[in-house]
Design an enzyme around this catalytic site. Structure first.
Site, PDB file in Angstrom:
ATOM      1  N   ASP A 133      -5.270  -6.848   1.555  1.00 56.65           N
ATOM      2  CA  ASP A 133      -5.336  -5.781   0.992  1.00 56.65           C
ATOM      3  C   ASP A 133      -4.495  -4.477   1.210  1.00 56.65           C
ATOM      4  O   ASP A 133      -5.287  -3.543   2.047  1.00 56.65           O
ATOM      5  CB  ASP A 133      -6.569  -5.696   0.216  1.00 56.65           C
ATOM      6  CG  ASP A 133      -6.823  -5.199  -0.557  1.00 56.65           C
ATOM      7  OD1 ASP A 133      -5.853  -4.130  -1.115  1.00 56.65           O
ATOM      8  OD2 ASP A 133      -7.628  -5.021  -1.547  1.00 56.65           O
TER       9      ASP A 133
ATOM     10  N   GLY B 250       7.883 -11.408  -1.531  1.00 54.26           N
ATOM     11  CA  GLY B 250       9.049 -10.006  -2.165  1.00 54.26           C
ATOM     12  C   GLY B 250      10.014 -10.830  -1.756  1.00 54.26           C
ATOM     13  O   GLY B 250      10.524 -11.522  -0.863  1.00 54.26           O
TER      14      GLY B 250
ATOM     15  N   TYR C 159       7.472   6.696  -8.099  1.00 48.38           N
ATOM     16  CA  TYR C 159       7.397   5.651  -6.893  1.00 48.38           C
ATOM     17  C   TYR C 159       7.908   5.958  -5.657  1.00 48.38           C
ATOM     18  O   TYR C 159       7.930   6.119  -4.977  1.00 48.38           O
ATOM     19  CB  TYR C 159       8.239   4.227  -7.449  1.00 48.38           C
ATOM     20  CG  TYR C 159       8.714   3.445  -6.776  1.00 48.38           C
ATOM     21  CD1 TYR C 159       8.490   2.698  -6.140  1.00 48.38           C
ATOM     22  CD2 TYR C 159      11.255   3.408  -6.626  1.00 48.38           C
ATOM     23  CE1 TYR C 159       9.087   1.530  -5.432  1.00 48.38           C
ATOM     24  CE2 TYR C 159      11.212   3.023  -5.608  1.00 48.38           C
ATOM     25  CZ  TYR C 159      10.567   1.620  -5.252  1.00 48.38           C
ATOM     26  OH  TYR C 159      11.099   1.472  -4.397  1.00 48.38           O
TER      27      TYR C 159
END
Length: 294
Positions: free
Chosen positions: A35, A10, A124
């Site tokens: 994960d 990212g 979000y």
């Protein structure tokens, strides 16, 4: 110091992998290794590595897509940080985590402080707030850094979207009634390293006394339209772009799946008071980024 770093592909994670190298051994873990939708996967990797510090910039950041994938967004943004915090507490270590200006509803007229009550208006924001609360409830030494409008030369962000559209279109319409502070991913990473440098060798003790929730954004403010204007002003000939006209529109003229706060400026005074740290004006950082992109 052994630092476990998530989200290394990212924007912020990629920068952190480089800035944190000066502080110790950085052990990056990618999606293939951990994960975040599976608590057992999270616990396993942390127990295996036994880090002295966990830095977690990993997140589900597709704001509009989250509206149709609320469970996935909650698993990564809301539940996983709590699991990480629990494992950090078991090891007697600390966690650094990143959150967002979208935990606020945008009704303020002055910059939000850490004492202002969150009221997220989209999935979000709700999931990121859940992550903050999960970490705080564990009682582990922690640092939560809320930032905003993150951009850089990697990943998916407003800067790269504008540069791409400028190669394809003669006209671009950009919202001018949402106010915030564009913040360079590298500035976030460098600020994190500066805070950790102050901790010397006792990160857990340092964050137990000085940690908590802080706002960390670039200085100054603008709209998305103002941000776009600056992108093209500072880098006028980027790849001989096709763009001829930039048009300001209201949010009503650009409907999205997720509602955005009209005003999400964050007050960084607490960060300055505690760590003597203040990020540069957003325009200065943008100029640096675009100079690297020439």
């Amino acid at each position: 110091m052994k630092i476990l770093l998530t989200g290394v592909t990212g924007q912020v994670g990629w920068e952190l992998q480089r800035t944190l190298m000066t502080l110790g051994e950085v052990i990056p873990v990618s999606r293939k290794q951990i994960d975040l939708t599976q608590p057992d996967s999270i616990r396993h990797i942390i127990q295996e590595i036994k880090p002295d510090l966990i830095v977690n910039p990993a997140a589900y950041t597709a704001v509009d897509k989250a509206e149709s994938e609320p469970e996935l967004a909650m698993a990564i943004n809301g539940i996983a940080p709590g699991v990480i915090a629990e494992e950090a507490k078991r090891l007697g270590t600390a966690i650094i985590h990143y959150s967002t200006d979208y935990v606020f509803d945008g009704t303020n007229t002055t910059p939000y402080t850490e004492l202002d009550k969150p009221n997220p208006q989209n999935i979000y924001g709700k999931t990121k707030l859940a992550g903050e609360e999960a970490i705080a409830s564990v009682g582990v030494p922690h640092l939560i850094l809320r930032t905003s409008w993150v951009y850089g030369l990697r990943g998916k962000n407003f800067l790269l979207t504008m540069q791409k559209l400028a190669q394809e279109r003669e006209e671009i319409k950009v919202v001018n009634d949402q106010i915030g502070a564009p913040t360079w991913s590298r500035a976030i990473a460098e600020a994190t390293a500066q805070i950790l440098f102050q901790a010397q060798q006792d990160v857990s003790g340092f964050l137990a006394s000085k940690g908590g929730l802080y706002h960390l954004t670039a200085s100054g403010q603008t709209s998305w339209y103002g941000f776009a204007q600056a992108i093209f002003q500072y880098n006028p000939e980027h790849n001989q772009r096709k763009l001829q006209k930039l048009i300001a529109i209201s949010s009503k003229g650009y409907p999205t799946a997720a509602s955005r706060p009209a005003y999400s400026l964050l007050n960084n005074q607490k960060l300055f008071n505690t760590f003597d740290l203040l990020l540069p004006e957003w325009q200065k950082s943008l100029e640096l980024v675009l100079a690297r992109n020439k």
